[in-house]
Motif scaffolding. Structure first.
Motif, PDB file in Angstrom:
ATOM      1  N   LEU A  80       0.825  -1.211   0.000  1.00  0.00           N
ATOM      2  CA  LEU A  80       0.000   0.000   0.000  1.00  0.00           C
ATOM      3  C   LEU A  80       0.856   1.257   0.000  1.00  0.00           C
ATOM      4  N   ILE A 113       4.971  -2.204  -5.835  1.00  0.00           N
ATOM      5  CA  ILE A 113       4.492  -1.769  -7.143  1.00  0.00           C
ATOM      6  C   ILE A 113       4.311  -0.255  -7.077  1.00  0.00           C
ATOM      7  N   LYS A 114       4.912   0.427  -8.046  1.00  0.00           N
ATOM      8  CA  LYS A 114       4.831   1.895  -8.018  1.00  0.00           C
ATOM      9  C   LYS A 114       3.389   2.334  -8.208  1.00  0.00           C
ATOM     10  N   LEU A 115       2.960   3.201  -7.322  1.00  0.00           N
ATOM     11  CA  LEU A 115       1.595   3.704  -7.388  1.00  0.00           C
ATOM     12  C   LEU A 115       1.612   5.143  -7.907  1.00  0.00           C
ATOM     13  N   PRO A 116       0.460   5.642  -8.346  1.00  0.00           N
ATOM     14  CA  PRO A 116       0.454   7.017  -8.871  1.00  0.00           C
ATOM     15  C   PRO A 116       0.794   8.023  -7.784  1.00  0.00           C
ATOM     16  N   PHE A 149      -0.681  10.666  -6.850  1.00  0.00           N
ATOM     17  CA  PHE A 149      -1.788  11.165  -6.026  1.00  0.00           C
ATOM     18  C   PHE A 149      -1.975  10.268  -4.797  1.00  0.00           C
ATOM     19  N   TRP A 150      -1.615   9.010  -4.905  1.00  0.00           N
ATOM     20  CA  TRP A 150      -1.746   8.091  -3.772  1.00  0.00           C
ATOM     21  C   TRP A 150      -0.747   8.440  -2.682  1.00  0.00           C
TER      22      TRP A 150
END
Lengths: 409, 383
Positions: free
Chosen positions: B321, B326-329, B331-332
């Motif tokens: 999380l 895993i690369k998250l956007p 904005f997250w």
């Protein structure tokens, strides 16, 4: 079916249901907790996503637009052609038709990135095939980066124009030699020249629609998350296999249920975990992107879950402490996810690593997931061959599970 | 002094315990370096005054060779690559755009002339560099298109029946050369030409997420390894044992974590001299280390035989999380992600704003460490 066999089947089904219910009771609290957590997370994630921001990003012209001055002393169509052609460049804003003094002033005040002077007689000189008059271009001393960018384009244009103009004159001469009609030759040459200018203005029409999915981070994250969620039940299957391995409980199971029922029950529990982890996410994604082929994506993900879980049942029977098995299973899963392109896009791998990755179990699943999502997200047509390849790991995993995943006497 | 000596001795004992599993140390050092070298590190050319493009020549014929020749005469650097190499170079930021010259490029057949000369263009993102690259390439494609048009007009003349195709094209070539030598063309003079601005300055941006991931995993494994029951029993039996054990554990994990962090950075620096680190990188990574130590001390409250699974699951959830796996956007990281430990770390490394400052995070970590100490010391059972 004779009576004895029917009774055996009924007994097996009862054993299976009894064992499965017991297994399910052990997992139910965790399942409810995880489902609640997933729902809460999806709610937070959905409220954080702003679909309009992606549209704005693609609609915005991301460049600083610059202006330039044109001093047209030739009083011919050449200046008009320059202005029309350059206006089609997205990074050029205004074109000022100035005199020399004004153009120099604008350049000094950094209002323009360059000024160009078309001297008197240029058009006639170019038309005669002996160009002894030059277009003069002054670049801004302050806006160096922008000047550099525009200069690359102008220099490429100069190279192209040199070839084009000499080929036009060569064409004219050849036509005249072949037809013996000078006027007709000039007529055809004029047509070709006009077509050249029109083609320059419409040069974007030479770009083909790309067949392979254009890479977009947003379309890549989703398949990675789905693949990860789909793979997690495999670890649960591993731990449930390892937890009863070589225990008295497993001995009793062997006596009452045989070798297959415990395996089936663990896989079914894994299926339920898969549904809890993956299906809510798929529902949310479908709500956000209606064109997505959710059914096909579910089948792909289920295939990857099945192959991984079957493999983990074999791994779980290794004679190793549980903590070590857990670490080993996690390490294998991590390696598979890396090679599938879930951690890093496959485009980033060197060629030899891509070849190695292409023979790993999750590779094709990840590629197909990305294509399905990219197709819906970016509204492009993408080749879908390779779907069947996503299911190849099921067979060797099933064989491994049959041979090593069952308790034998 | 005696107390300090005693703590130092315990630290050395615990370091020895950690050193008993060199494979763990090696994996947590080698894997992030390997992943960075293979796929993680991207290139950022901080000199925007150099345009570099790649082309994939699937046609490999006279027409494509002519196109390449036209491109080489101008300012942009063009590199020939295979399709795979080009896609990789694009994603790593080594080139600004990639053109694919299709196999049937320039082959005159029943297709529309424009289709014969059409190409594919791949970019990583729309920006001025990719836009200019596209313009540069297409301006040259137009030249070939017009030449092909001229050839078709000549070959379709009624008078062309008296000549072979080769004769007509040869005549055309001669006349074009003659026109070139005669001075046909459009001449430009440039004043204040900006040129290229010296050497290209390239920086490599390693993948922070993988470094965060492996530092966290290493810290957790270290915490679990230090939970050796027999050693703890011996340490707790001395005067002031619980306090000394606690301090020694934290110091051991800090030392081992710092050594791992510095060694990993050192190796990366050797292999990628142009590596870039954001401001405050080491401070954030030290805070991450302290977070993981605090987490480990909370996990130590769980009985030993039940510790591994919950510890791993909680760490996995935080890592996933938090966008370290895993690369998250973005904005997250700037939104909900900043409230997750690893998400906060990743957000800070990416330079995104967050409500929790590093000082506030340090206070939170110290509070957790103190709470964990109090709970551990007041426990009856020995784990």
């Amino acid at each position: 079916m004779n009576k004895g066999r029917r009774q055996r089947v009924i007994r097996s089904i009862r054993s299976f249901l009894s064992y499965f219910r017991y297994d399910l009771r052990r997992n139910i609290k965790s399942m409810i907790a995880v489902l609640l957590a997933i729902v809460i997370l999806l709610f937070i994630a959905k409220s954080s996503v702003n679909p309009e921001a992606r549209e704005e990003k693609t609609d915005n012209i991301p460049l600083n637009q610059r202006s330039f001055s044109l001093v047209n002393e030739d009083d011919s169509e050449m200046g008009a052609m320059f202005v029309t052609g350059l206006k089609r460049l997205t990074f050029l804003d205004k074109v000022y038709l100035d005199d020399m003094e004004t153009a120099i002033r604008r350049l000094d005040n950094q209002e323009t990135v360059l000024m160009a002077r078309i001297p008197e007689g240029l058009y006639e000189s170019a038309n005669s095939g002996k160009s002894d008059v030059s277009v003069e271009v002054w670049f801004s001393n302050w806006l160096k980066m922008d000047s550099y960018y525009i200069s690359t384009l102008i220099k490429q244009f100069v190279v192209s124009a040199k070839h084009s103009i000499s080929s036009v004159f060569g064409f004219q001469k050849t036509y005249a030699q072949l037809s013996g009609n000078e006027n007709k030759a000039w007529e055809e040459t004029t047509k070709i020249t006009i077509d050249y200018l029109v083609t320059v203005l419409n040069r974007m029409s030479f770009l083909q629609k790309n067949e392979s999915p254009p890479f977009a981070m947003e379309a890549y994250i989703l398949p990675a998350i789905l693949l990860l969620l789909s793979s997690l039940p495999g670890i649960i299957v591993l731990m449930s296999t390892a937890s009863i391995r070589a225990t008295a409980y497993e001995d009793r199971l062997l006596l009452h249920c045989g070798t297959v029922i415990p395996l089936l029950s663990r896989l079914l529990i894994g299926c339920i975990w898969w549904i809890l982890l993956v299906v809510p996410v798929l529902f949310v994604i479908r709500g956000m992107q209606p064109g997505l082929a959710i059914g096909k994506i579910s089948v792909l993900l289920f295939g990857s879950f099945l192959s991984l879980s079957l493999f983990m049942t074999a791994l779980g029977r290794l004679d190793t402490p549980m903590a070590t098995l857990f670490q080993l299973g996690s390490a294998i899963l991590f390696a598979l996810l890396v090679l599938a392109g879930a951690i890093y896009p496959i485009h980033l791998f060197p060629a030899w690593l891509r070849r190695v990755a292409s023979i790993t179990p999750l590779y094709y699943t990840m590629q197909m997931l990305y294509r399905f999502i990219a197709q819906a997200w970016m509204k492009v047509d993408i080749a879908m061959e390779g779907v069947l390849l996503t299911f190849w790991p099921i067979i060797p995993s099933a064989l491994l599970a049959w041979k090593y995943g069952r308790r034998k006497v | 002094m005696k107390q300090i000596n005693s703590i130092i001795t315990i630290i050395l004992i615990k370091l020895k315990i950690l050193a008993q599993r060199p494979i763990v140390i090696l994996l947590c050092l080698i894997l992030p370096v390997l992943l960075n070298l293979l796929a993680g590190a991207t290139i950022d050319r901080n000199n925007a005054m150099i345009l570099e493009g790649a082309y994939v020549d699937e046609a490999d014929n006279k027409t494509s060779a002519k196109l390449i020749d036209l491109l080489d005469q101008a300012v942009v650097d063009w590199y020939e690559m295979s399709r795979e190499e080009a896609e990789r170079a694009l994603q790593l930021g080594q080139v600004d755009g990639v053109f694919i010259i299709p196999e049937d490029f320039g082959r005159i057949d029943e297709r529309n002339l424009k289709d014969i000369f059409s190409v594919k263009f791949l970019i990583k993102e729309e920006n001025i560099a990719s836009g200019l690259l596209m313009e540069n390439f297409l301006v040259s494609v137009v030249v070939l298109y017009v030449e092909a048009q001229q050839q078709l007009v000549l070959l379709n003349m009624p008078e062309a029946l008296n000549y072979s195709e080769e004769e007509i094209l040869s005549l055309l070539r001669e006349n074009v050369e003659a026109a070139k030598e005669g001075g046909a063309g459009l001449h430009f003079e440039f004043y204040g030409d900006p040129g290229r601005d010296g050497e290209e300055r390239v920086i490599a941006i390693p993948d922070y997420s993988i470094e965060v991931l492996f530092l966290s995993v290493f810290s957790l494994i270290g915490s679990l390894m230090l939970a050796d029951v027999d050693t703890r029993r011996r340490i707790l039996s001395v005067a002031g044992g619980p306090g000394k054990d606690y301090i020694a554990t934290i110091c051991t994990l800090m030392i081992s974590g710092l050594v791992q962090l510095l060694t990993m950075n050192g190796i990366l620096r050797l292999l990628m001299p142009e590596m870039f680190r954001p401001e405050g990188y080491f401070l954030i990574m030290i805070l991450l280390l302290l977070m993981m130590i605090a987490f480990g001390q909370c996990i130590a409250l769980i009985p030993l035989e039940n510790r591994v699974m919950p510890a791993s699951i909680i760490l996995f959830v935080s890592i996933t999380l938090g966008g370290s796996l895993i690369k998250l956007p973005d904005f997250w990281y700037a939104g909900a992600g900043q409230y997750i430990p690893h998400g906060w770390v990743m957000g800070k490394l990416l330079g995104l704003p967050s409500l929790i400052s590093p000082v506030a995070m340090l206070i939170i970590i110290l509070a957790i460490l103190l709470t964990a100490y109090y709970l551990q010391v007041n426990r009856q059972a020995l784990n």
